[in-house]
Write an enzyme that holds these catalytic residues in place. Sequence first.
Site, PDB file in Angstrom:
ATOM      1  N   ASP A   9      41.672 -54.977 102.854  1.00  0.00           N
ATOM      2  CA  ASP A   9      41.680 -53.602 102.344  1.00  0.00           C
ATOM      3  C   ASP A   9      41.165 -53.561 100.911  1.00  0.00           C
ATOM      4  O   ASP A   9      40.393 -52.673 100.543  1.00  0.00           O
ATOM      5  CB  ASP A   9      43.115 -53.056 102.337  1.00  0.00           C
ATOM      6  CG  ASP A   9      43.516 -52.435 103.657  1.00  0.00           C
ATOM      7  OD1 ASP A   9      42.644 -51.945 104.394  1.00  0.00           O
ATOM      8  OD2 ASP A   9      44.729 -52.431 103.948  1.00  0.00           O
ATOM      9  N   VAL A  10      41.636 -54.488 100.101  1.00  0.00           N
ATOM     10  CA  VAL A  10      41.249 -54.508  98.688  1.00  0.00           C
ATOM     11  C   VAL A  10      39.756 -54.794  98.554  1.00  0.00           C
ATOM     12  O   VAL A  10      39.025 -54.088  97.846  1.00  0.00           O
ATOM     13  CB  VAL A  10      42.093 -55.538  97.919  1.00  0.00           C
ATOM     14  CG1 VAL A  10      41.573 -55.719  96.503  1.00  0.00           C
ATOM     15  CG2 VAL A  10      43.560 -55.125  97.914  1.00  0.00           C
TER      16      VAL A  10
END
Lengths: 366, 366
Positions: A159-160
């Site tokens: 996600d990051v």
Amino acid sequence: MEAILDGLRVLEISAFVAAPLGGATLAALGAEVIRVDPLGGGVDLRRWPLHRGRSLYWQGLNRGKRSVMLDLRSRRGRDLVARLAAEMGTVLTNLPEREPLTYPRLCERRPDLVMVSITGRADGRPAVDYTVNAGLGFPWITGPEGHDRPVNHVLPAWDVATGYLATTGLLAAERRRLLTGHGGLVRLSLEEVALVVAGHLGLLDEARLVGEPRGRFGNHLYGTFGRDFRTRDGRYLMVLALTPRQWHGLARATGLPFERIPADLTDEGERWRHRREIGDLLEPWIGERTLAEVAATFEAHEVLWGPYRTFKEVVAEIDREPAVALDFGGERPPAGPASRPGEHTEEVLRELGEDVEELRAAGVIA
Amino acid sequence: MEAILDGLRVLEISAFVAAPLGGATLAALGAEVIRVDPLGGGVDLRRWPLHRGRSLYWQGLNRGKRSVMLDLRSRRGRDLVARLAAEMGTVLTNLPEREPLTYPRLCERRPDLVMVSITGRADGRPAVDYTVNAGLGFPWITGPEGHDRPVNHVLPAWDVATGYLATTGLLAAERRRLLTGHGGLVRLSLEEVALVVAGHLGLLDEARLVGEPRGRFGNHLYGTFGRDFRTRDGRYLMVLALTPRQWHGLARATGLPFERIPADLTDEGERWRHRREIGDLLEPWIGERTLAEVAATFEAHEVLWGPYRTFKEVVAEIDREPAVALDFGGERPPAGPASRPGEHTEEVLRELGEDVEELRAAGVIA
């Protein structure tokens, strides 16, 4: 100095991590970011960790944005969002696209629109960080040696990475728009981000070319020397020697008889092959000393090392939490609070020239 | 269609992951990227994994770039790099800056220079992914429940996040240069990237505000329902229900009597509190079925799930490895091979108008 992204206006239609992280990053760089959510909030409004019923996660991922809530199930609500998207000129989303909030339809209103669309899988099907990571191989090489089950990461690393790569994609498309006047649709998926990163790190070629599958090596850093140790006062630290210089520093700092190990330990592969012997020498040396004693000696000899900390220790020790890690030389805003969900609904709609009272009466806003 | 970053020229002075990943990403988007290394190669040239003595890691992180090797210890070599930097106009580095390869000195040659400088710690001191991660708290909440030591990630997640955020910073500065003619220095550190991300995820505020420290919950996804299961044929899979819709899908797919659990399981907090009971029902259901059987049922009911795979399984199943996860709608190049280290030294120096034979005689190039 003006903020670096001064003049960039971004509409964010999002949930959870990737797009909100991208939007918060752009906002911290000076872009005007409006996040749109359905009435009552999106699926991530109450995501844990909580404090007194408030989601610290939602707050942390939505700093610096204006928050608008509309009935997105109604055609009228979605039409308003489409007007807003055309007005802003740039859209960042990680939700499924529904008419009229699709790239072709939005382009009818704003021909030079830039739209960044994040999906879970490359074909658009849903996936989240935790399914993508499971599918990529890392859980089988993470965790204690001898453990016989997969070990998930807790940090949603994909996600990051996807959130930050999305902002790269958005600014690449913005560059082309500045140079040529043409907008564009940018697509990326958590699944492909993870695959591409594994490829960059050599893990896919290793799986193709090396007969033996990659093992699980606990806290050892594969292919060189690096692992955790415990000090006399019960603290843990990482010690590494990635380069010959760092290796010499570690040897000098400790004065340990590494020369008894019959190998050229300035070679990283030899450090890896002899990691047990190196560790057997270091373990008592570190175990007899406190963290403070080890720290003083290691710092004096430029050893590559660092203590483990809990999150509580981290917040007790840091004096600054910036809104973004990029420093352009001016004042950086600290990480501020997020807006109250829906706080700017009326303000934003008035700026669009809408009749807020009428929209409320029609149930499009609360 | 022209490549999205057509015309952008970047000089990369780098080692290991963050800057090389940033450079490879920009190259895959059409920027011209030249990586400069010392004679004989940088400290990462032989980083594992290896295959027949070749670093798959170096290859994977340096695709799409031209490779130049010079004697960087000599003033003359560094002066050549400074000329090249001024010519390219944009510098991406994660190595300590040495004269004349500093931002102020390079600006004398190229006033609108954009330079992105990555360090380990915010104050410029060295740190690597593995020390930064140790210092941030994640190793204490990652890994099997009951495990009493820190658990490192194997994926260098902070390197990856920093590499992608560096390209965001570079393109943000490039945008300002296009609009105003002014360049700039952009700084970021692995340490601050990690801190800011932990802040976005609510982990710092949780540590400040919540009395009880965050626990270690193995493969459970904190605050909702998600964990791993084993199938009858010995495969593992992740099953999640992050939203009420996903929860209903899971209940319908399995037909299990979740209603016997005395809680409103459409609420994520209740799913978390009752994760053991939910797991106790799901475990035999999944354990009696093969992965293929579970997959068919879950797909039919839009359950959020995914199988665990090893890296060998991944490469056996994928049919495409793109050079970058960003898709701008045109043809995307596949992940190609990296250059041979030093392959473009002569070519690049000739383009600069240098006398290659004389430089070789002087020992500046090999």
